[in-house]
Enzyme design. Structure first.
Site, PDB file in Angstrom:
ATOM      1  N   LYS A  57       0.672  -1.181  -0.007  1.00 11.60           N
ATOM      2  CA  LYS A  57      -0.029  -0.225  -0.070  1.00 11.60           C
ATOM      3  C   LYS A  57       0.956   1.237  -0.004  1.00 11.60           C
ATOM      4  O   LYS A  57       0.398   2.373  -0.428  1.00 11.60           O
ATOM      5  CB  LYS A  57      -0.823   0.150   1.177  1.00 11.60           C
ATOM      6  N   SER A  82      -8.665  -0.166   6.608  1.00 10.15           N
ATOM      7  CA  SER A  82      -8.833  -1.172   7.672  1.00 10.15           C
ATOM      8  C   SER A  82      -7.577  -1.533   8.021  1.00 10.15           C
ATOM      9  O   SER A  82      -7.409  -2.394   8.966  1.00 10.15           O
ATOM     10  CB  SER A  82      -9.418  -2.722   7.265  1.00 10.15           C
ATOM     11  N   GLU A 208      -9.745 -14.197  -3.424  1.00 10.81           N
ATOM     12  CA  GLU A 208     -10.554 -13.403  -2.191  1.00 10.81           C
ATOM     13  C   GLU A 208     -10.564 -14.562  -1.259  1.00 10.81           C
ATOM     14  O   GLU A 208     -10.598 -15.714  -1.412  1.00 10.81           O
ATOM     15  CB  GLU A 208     -12.084 -13.348  -2.792  1.00 10.81           C
ATOM     16  N   GLY A 212     -15.844 -13.646   1.283  1.00 10.85           N
ATOM     17  CA  GLY A 212     -16.076 -12.397   0.947  1.00 10.85           C
ATOM     18  C   GLY A 212     -15.810 -12.449  -0.753  1.00 10.85           C
ATOM     19  O   GLY A 212     -14.766 -11.509  -1.052  1.00 10.85           O
ATOM     20  N   ASP A 214     -16.948 -11.215  -3.230  1.00  3.51           N
ATOM     21  CA  ASP A 214     -18.037 -10.057  -3.923  1.00  3.51           C
ATOM     22  C   ASP A 214     -17.156  -9.746  -5.238  1.00  3.51           C
ATOM     23  O   ASP A 214     -17.981  -9.586  -6.376  1.00  3.51           O
ATOM     24  CB  ASP A 214     -17.917  -8.981  -3.263  1.00  3.51           C
ATOM     25  N   SER A 308       1.183  -9.732  -0.396  1.00  3.62           N
ATOM     26  CA  SER A 308       0.901  -8.383  -0.231  1.00  3.62           C
ATOM     27  C   SER A 308       1.054  -7.459   1.026  1.00  3.62           C
ATOM     28  O   SER A 308       1.438  -6.455   1.014  1.00  3.62           O
ATOM     29  CB  SER A 308      -0.594  -8.479  -0.552  1.00  3.62           C
TER      30      SER A 308
HETATM   31  C1  LIG Z   1      -5.156  -3.703   1.052  1.00  2.10           C
HETATM   32  C2  LIG Z   1      -4.646  -5.074   0.963  1.00  2.10           C
HETATM   33  C3  LIG Z   1      -5.114  -5.923   0.067  1.00  2.10           C
HETATM   34  C4  LIG Z   1      -6.276  -5.745  -0.904  1.00  2.10           C
HETATM   35  O1  LIG Z   1      -5.730  -4.752  -1.768  1.00  2.10           O
HETATM   36  P1  LIG Z   1      -6.680  -4.164  -2.585  1.00  2.10           P
HETATM   37  O2  LIG Z   1      -6.138  -3.086  -3.474  1.00  2.10           O
HETATM   38  O3  LIG Z   1      -7.662  -3.467  -1.753  1.00  2.10           O
HETATM   39  O4  LIG Z   1      -7.647  -5.114  -3.523  1.00  2.10           O
HETATM   40  C5  LIG Z   1      -4.396  -7.347   0.089  1.00  2.10           C
HETATM   41  N1  LIG Z   1      -3.295  -7.606   1.283  1.00  2.10           N
HETATM   42  C6  LIG Z   1      -3.056  -6.611   2.000  1.00  2.10           C
HETATM   43  C7  LIG Z   1      -1.680  -7.234   3.060  1.00  2.10           C
HETATM   44  C8  LIG Z   1      -3.513  -5.375   1.725  1.00  2.10           C
HETATM   45  O5  LIG Z   1      -3.065  -4.605   2.998  1.00  2.10           O
END
Ligand SMILES: *Cc1c(COP(=O)(O)O)cnc(C)c1O
Length: 324
Positions: A57, A82, A208, A212, A214, A308
């Site tokens: 992010k 979140s 996903e 969830g 969606d 991620s």
């Molecule tokens: C926010 C996040 C996601 C999902 O990312 P989106 O861009 O909302 O689809 C996945 N993994 C981690 C660790 C995140 O912080």
């Protein structure tokens, strides 16, 4: 204040890459023979758990704050999140000299609240099951003249997240499959822009939490489907809909969306801790779980997987492992 409805392209990802250069980490790509053995493919893990602030992010957040003019930066930014977007935005804003306000759920993991404050943000809480977090953030934005930076439905955010796949493909070359977690679709949309531009023929798959799905429903139905707040240990993917700017990109460039269970996420977290000596948070394991637990067929393929994020506190982590 109107938010730009602009849908980003791969050109925007390249601009983002130049903005974050030297500031965001160029995270390592991890490999494991054991992982290859389990999946039957050759897996390349882009370790965004080792990114600044512990998740991809930071890429989108830094790109979005960089794109503001001097006056907007001076007034600052506000976000609802979140967790990881909050930390990333707070950190990016501080690095760029901008104040930040973060609207967070009361039940957000403590580590994320503390980190967000530590990065220099003011934190305002809301109730996940009662309040409209977007309305709270919009109120603050209007009162204080701060720019709202949403966590996924924003051209500069999507473009910034796409730099993760850009770097991965630059480093390892052509891929047959690219797999990323899917919450609101910032990461998946951005990475799909990069993958389809740099690795033609690469299948792009989002993952996903089972509870969830969606995004999966939306892709099947051909329109954005909204669901009730899901319950899963993947706390970064508890979104109830994908973004308006994200969805058209998913429709055009994403080949499939699959789901994994919380049990599969725990097995995958354990695999990373024991075998690869890295801590990946539950949401960060979505893509890897699909590859390692046989949800996506990786046999004989070169597969890129975005890990991620890595923000999970040790108490929660040991509880997951104790239950399994
Ligand atoms: C926010 C996040 C996601 C999902 O990312 P989106 O861009 O909302 O689809 C996945 N993994 C981690 C660790 C995140 O912080």
């Amino acid at each position: 204040m109107t938010v730009s409805p602009r849908i980003p392209t791969f050109e925007d990802v390249k601009v983002a890459a130049s903005r974050i250069f030297g500031v965001a980490h160029r995270t390592p790509v991890l490999t494991s023979r054991t992982a290859d053995g389990l999946s039957g493919g050759t897996l390349f893990f882009k370790a965004e758990n080792l990114q600044r602030a512990g998740a991809f992010k930071f890429r989108g957040a830094y790109n979005a704050v960089s794109a503001l003019d001097a006056e907007a930066r001076r007034k600052g930014v506000v976000a609802y999140s979140s967790g990881n977007h909050a930390q990333a935005l707070a950190y990016a804003a501080t690095l760029l000299g901008a104040p930040s306000v973060i609207v967070m759920p009361k039940d957000a993991p403590e580590i994320k609240v503390m980190a967000t404050r530590g990065y220099g943000a003011e934190v305002v809480f809301f109730d996940r099951y009662k309040d409209d977090r977007e309305a709270i953030a919009r109120g603050i934005s209007e009162e204080r003249g701060m720019t709202m930076i949403p966590p996924f439905d924003h051209a500069d955010i999507i473009a910034g997240q796409g730099t993760a796949a850009l770097e991965l493909i630059e480093e390892v070359g052509q891929l047959d499959v690219l797999i990323t977690p899917l919450g609101g679709g910032g990461l998946l949309a951005g990475c799909a822009l990069s993958a389809k531009a740099l690795a033609p023929g690469c299948r792009v798959i989002g993952v996903e939490p089972e509870a969830g799905n969606d995004g999966q429903q939306s892709l099947h139905k051909g329109e954005v489907v909204r669901i009730a707040p899901p319950k899963s240990i993947a706390d970064g993917a508890l979104t109830t809909f994908v973004g308006d700017r994200n969805f058209p990109i998913l429709q055009a460039k994403v080949d499939d969306i699959v789901t994994v269970s919380d049990a599969q996420l725990v097995q995958t977290m354990r695999f990373f801790a024991e075998r690869m000596k890295v801590i990946v948070e539950p949401t960060g394991c979505l893509g890897a779980a699909a590859a390692l637990r046989g949800v996506i067929d990786c046999a004989g393929k070169r597969v890129g997987i975005v890990l991620s994020g890595g923000n999970v506190d040790l108490k929660a982590l040991s509880a997951f492992f104790a239950e399994a």
